[in-house]
Write a protein that holds these residues in place. Structure first.
Motif, PDB file in Angstrom:
ATOM      1  N   PRO A 192     -31.268  11.376  39.713  1.00 24.51           N
ATOM      2  CA  PRO A 192     -30.076  11.990  40.300  1.00 24.51           C
ATOM      3  C   PRO A 192     -30.251  13.461  40.674  1.00 24.51           C
ATOM      4  O   PRO A 192     -29.794  13.888  41.737  1.00 24.51           O
ATOM      5  CB  PRO A 192     -29.012  11.816  39.215  1.00 24.51           C
ATOM      6  CG  PRO A 192     -29.465  10.643  38.427  1.00 24.51           C
ATOM      7  CD  PRO A 192     -30.956  10.711  38.427  1.00 24.51           C
ATOM      8  N   ALA A 193     -30.888  14.249  39.807  1.00 24.70           N
ATOM      9  CA  ALA A 193     -31.069  15.672  40.120  1.00 24.70           C
ATOM     10  C   ALA A 193     -32.008  15.856  41.299  1.00 24.70           C
ATOM     11  O   ALA A 193     -31.804  16.734  42.150  1.00 24.70           O
ATOM     12  CB  ALA A 193     -31.602  16.420  38.899  1.00 24.70           C
ATOM     13  N   THR A 194     -33.056  15.037  41.361  1.00 24.74           N
ATOM     14  CA  THR A 194     -33.984  15.118  42.483  1.00 24.74           C
ATOM     15  C   THR A 194     -33.300  14.687  43.769  1.00 24.74           C
ATOM     16  O   THR A 194     -33.516  15.282  44.841  1.00 24.74           O
ATOM     17  CB  THR A 194     -35.222  14.241  42.222  1.00 24.74           C
ATOM     18  OG1 THR A 194     -35.840  14.660  41.001  1.00 24.74           O
ATOM     19  CG2 THR A 194     -36.237  14.374  43.339  1.00 24.74           C
ATOM     20  N   LEU A 195     -32.451  13.676  43.696  1.00 19.77           N
ATOM     21  CA  LEU A 195     -31.680  13.263  44.869  1.00 19.77           C
ATOM     22  C   LEU A 195     -30.761  14.382  45.326  1.00 19.77           C
ATOM     23  O   LEU A 195     -30.671  14.672  46.526  1.00 19.77           O
ATOM     24  CB  LEU A 195     -30.856  12.022  44.533  1.00 19.77           C
ATOM     25  CG  LEU A 195     -29.889  11.537  45.612  1.00 19.77           C
ATOM     26  CD1 LEU A 195     -30.633  11.159  46.882  1.00 19.77           C
ATOM     27  CD2 LEU A 195     -29.056  10.360  45.106  1.00 19.77           C
ATOM     28  N   ALA A 196     -30.082  15.044  44.385  1.00 27.04           N
ATOM     29  CA  ALA A 196     -29.190  16.144  44.743  1.00 27.04           C
ATOM     30  C   ALA A 196     -29.966  17.264  45.425  1.00 27.04           C
ATOM     31  O   ALA A 196     -29.507  17.841  46.424  1.00 27.04           O
ATOM     32  CB  ALA A 196     -28.481  16.662  43.496  1.00 27.04           C
ATOM     33  N   ARG A 197     -31.141  17.566  44.894  1.00 27.56           N
ATOM     34  CA  ARG A 197     -31.962  18.627  45.489  1.00 27.56           C
ATOM     35  C   ARG A 197     -32.469  18.226  46.873  1.00 27.56           C
ATOM     36  O   ARG A 197     -32.482  19.056  47.805  1.00 27.56           O
ATOM     37  CB  ARG A 197     -33.141  18.935  44.565  1.00 27.56           C
ATOM     38  CG  ARG A 197     -34.130  19.949  45.122  1.00 27.56           C
ATOM     39  CD  ARG A 197     -35.145  20.386  44.077  1.00 27.56           C
ATOM     40  NE  ARG A 197     -35.818  19.261  43.447  1.00 27.56           N
ATOM     41  CZ  ARG A 197     -36.861  18.614  43.997  1.00 27.56           C
ATOM     42  NH1 ARG A 197     -37.299  18.963  45.191  1.00 27.56           N
ATOM     43  NH2 ARG A 197     -37.436  17.616  43.347  1.00 27.56           N
ATOM     44  N   ALA A 198     -32.878  16.972  47.026  1.00 24.90           N
ATOM     45  CA  ALA A 198     -33.367  16.511  48.317  1.00 24.90           C
ATOM     46  C   ALA A 198     -32.261  16.568  49.376  1.00 24.90           C
ATOM     47  O   ALA A 198     -32.494  16.982  50.519  1.00 24.90           O
ATOM     48  CB  ALA A 198     -33.915  15.094  48.195  1.00 24.90           C
ATOM     49  N   LEU A 214     -35.476   7.648  51.706  1.00 20.11           N
ATOM     50  CA  LEU A 214     -35.188   8.670  50.690  1.00 20.11           C
ATOM     51  C   LEU A 214     -35.451   8.099  49.299  1.00 20.11           C
ATOM     52  O   LEU A 214     -34.709   7.247  48.800  1.00 20.11           O
ATOM     53  CB  LEU A 214     -33.740   9.145  50.808  1.00 20.11           C
ATOM     54  CG  LEU A 214     -33.257  10.183  49.785  1.00 20.11           C
ATOM     55  CD1 LEU A 214     -34.212  11.372  49.724  1.00 20.11           C
ATOM     56  CD2 LEU A 214     -31.853  10.660  50.130  1.00 20.11           C
ATOM     57  N   ALA A 215     -36.529   8.563  48.697  1.00 23.94           N
ATOM     58  CA  ALA A 215     -36.907   8.190  47.339  1.00 23.94           C
ATOM     59  C   ALA A 215     -37.957   9.182  46.886  1.00 23.94           C
ATOM     60  O   ALA A 215     -38.515   9.937  47.697  1.00 23.94           O
ATOM     61  CB  ALA A 215     -37.461   6.765  47.285  1.00 23.94           C
ATOM     62  N   ALA A 216     -38.240   9.217  45.602  1.00 23.19           N
ATOM     63  CA  ALA A 216     -39.361  10.017  45.128  1.00 23.19           C
ATOM     64  C   ALA A 216     -40.655   9.369  45.608  1.00 23.19           C
ATOM     65  O   ALA A 216     -40.721   8.148  45.756  1.00 23.19           O
ATOM     66  CB  ALA A 216     -39.338  10.108  43.609  1.00 23.19           C
ATOM     67  N   PRO A 217     -41.680  10.146  45.872  1.00 22.58           N
ATOM     68  CA  PRO A 217     -42.939   9.568  46.346  1.00 22.58           C
ATOM     69  C   PRO A 217     -43.504   8.551  45.360  1.00 22.58           C
ATOM     70  O   PRO A 217     -43.353   8.678  44.148  1.00 22.58           O
ATOM     71  CB  PRO A 217     -43.858  10.784  46.468  1.00 22.58           C
ATOM     72  CG  PRO A 217     -42.935  11.939  46.681  1.00 22.58           C
ATOM     73  CD  PRO A 217     -41.734  11.622  45.839  1.00 22.58           C
ATOM     74  N   GLY A 218     -44.150   7.531  45.911  1.00 18.08           N
ATOM     75  CA  GLY A 218     -44.761   6.516  45.071  1.00 18.08           C
ATOM     76  C   GLY A 218     -43.742   5.498  44.604  1.00 18.08           C
ATOM     77  O   GLY A 218     -42.668   5.320  45.180  1.00 18.08           O
ATOM     78  N   SER A 219     -44.079   4.804  43.543  1.00 21.86           N
ATOM     79  CA  SER A 219     -43.198   3.774  42.992  1.00 21.86           C
ATOM     80  C   SER A 219     -43.541   3.593  41.524  1.00 21.86           C
ATOM     81  O   SER A 219     -44.533   4.137  41.030  1.00 21.86           O
ATOM     82  CB  SER A 219     -43.370   2.455  43.747  1.00 21.86           C
ATOM     83  OG  SER A 219     -44.722   2.028  43.702  1.00 21.86           O
ATOM     84  N   PRO A 258     -39.889  19.122  49.610  1.00 23.30           N
ATOM     85  CA  PRO A 258     -41.034  19.209  48.701  1.00 23.30           C
ATOM     86  C   PRO A 258     -40.765  18.454  47.401  1.00 23.30           C
ATOM     87  O   PRO A 258     -39.660  18.510  46.865  1.00 23.30           O
ATOM     88  CB  PRO A 258     -41.163  20.717  48.451  1.00 23.30           C
ATOM     89  CG  PRO A 258     -39.760  21.235  48.603  1.00 23.30           C
ATOM     90  CD  PRO A 258     -39.109  20.380  49.663  1.00 23.30           C
ATOM     91  N   PHE A 259     -41.767  17.744  46.929  1.00 24.88           N
ATOM     92  CA  PHE A 259     -41.669  17.027  45.669  1.00 24.88           C
ATOM     93  C   PHE A 259     -42.823  17.439  44.767  1.00 24.88           C
ATOM     94  O   PHE A 259     -43.873  17.868  45.238  1.00 24.88           O
ATOM     95  CB  PHE A 259     -41.735  15.507  45.881  1.00 24.88           C
ATOM     96  CG  PHE A 259     -40.530  14.912  46.546  1.00 24.88           C
ATOM     97  CD1 PHE A 259     -39.430  14.523  45.800  1.00 24.88           C
ATOM     98  CD2 PHE A 259     -40.504  14.728  47.927  1.00 24.88           C
ATOM     99  CE1 PHE A 259     -38.320  13.959  46.411  1.00 24.88           C
ATOM    100  CE2 PHE A 259     -39.394  14.164  48.545  1.00 24.88           C
ATOM    101  CZ  PHE A 259     -38.299  13.787  47.792  1.00 24.88           C
TER     102      PHE A 259
END
Length: 279
Positions: A192-198, A214-219, A258-259
């Protein structure tokens, strides 16, 4: 407390979020607590403006006047007797109101469900083959938005920890699909925090594409995530219909956002979820 909340400035964009009562909005709202964001809800909700998107076009237009960016979380998710066509209707009402109000770019929430039974790395240019009614509705929404005159981006969002079935929907007695090699299904996730930042990065980015994963890189394996959340579960053999790997290609997203490696770590994602529900 997340550092996201400290990013206020006099020139911060005027953001309007539609659908504040939904699961995604509820998860990111704690991280935007002190930001100049206006929130909409159809039903009474603390800190939100009450507007019926489908039945009050004048009220919606008035709310969007002066908005530099509109994020539309409003939508219908899978549930018994769900009216999935409203995913198109809500998005169209949002775009119409944004156009009439001369508002800025609109971010619409689509879903990885539009890829259907395709597996592997899925990019924005991959042909989509939705198989569920929900996936078909989101595909129709995307088609409508790409033809609409108002600028918008459809965000094909992966699984968000806390709004997903594995962690957010966990219940005692949960069962996880397991393949013959002992692995569990692999999916794209984001905390959730990474989504908010993105999202904050995207609302300040000019010339976004019409479609964006829209997702964090990788899986990661769903089993690893549920284990990180300390949620017990048992196994059952995966059926022939269970997709082993559904990974969103985030290379285009990473040109805007950036991630770090930490953003893709299941333990960190779980910490973000716990922070969201305790703030």
């Amino acid at each position: 407390m997340s550092s996201i909340q400290s990013k206020q400035s006099a020139d911060f964009p005027n953001i309007v979020v539609l659908g504040a009562s939904g699961r995604l909005a509820r998860l990111i709202r704690p991280f935007w607590e002190n930001m100049p964001v206006r929130w909409q809800s159809r039903t009474p909700l603390n800190g939100c403006e009450r507007v019926d998107i489908l039945n009050d076009p004048d009220g919606l237009k008035a709310m969007l006047v002066g908005a530099d960016c509109v994020i539309c979380f409003a939508g219908v998710t899978p549930a018994p007797d769900a009216h999935f066509d409203d995913n198109v209707n809500l998005a169209k009402a949002c775009l119409n109101a944004a156009s009439d109000a001369h508002a800025g770019h609109v971010l619409l929430t689509s879903s990885a469900a539009i890829y259907g039974a395709d597996d592997g790395d899925l990019s924005e240019t991959t042909d989509v083959h939705p198989i569920s009614d929900y996936g078909h509705a989101k595909h129709q929404m995307e088609q409508m938005a790409t033809q609409h005159s108002h600028p918008s981006t459809c965000l094909r969002i992966g699984n968000v920890v806390g709004a997903d079935a594995a962690v957010g929907g966990w219940q005692p007695g949960a069962v996880m699909d397991q393949f013959s090699d002992g692995s569990t299904p692999t999916r794209s996730y984001i905390g959730p925090a990474t989504l908010a930042r993105a999202l904050l990065r995207l609302v300040t980015t000019p010339a976004l594409p019409k479609i964006l994963n829209l997702a964090a890189p990788g899986s990661l394996e769903m089993g690893a995530l549920v284990t990180a959340a300390d949620r017990p579960y048992s196994y059952r053999p995966a059926s022939a219909q269970t997709l082993a790997n559904v990974t969103l290609d985030t290379r285009l997203l990473e040109t805007f956002v950036p991630f770090s490696a930490q953003d893709s770590d299941p333990a960190q994602m779980v910490r973000e979820w716990k922070e969201a529900i305790t703030l």
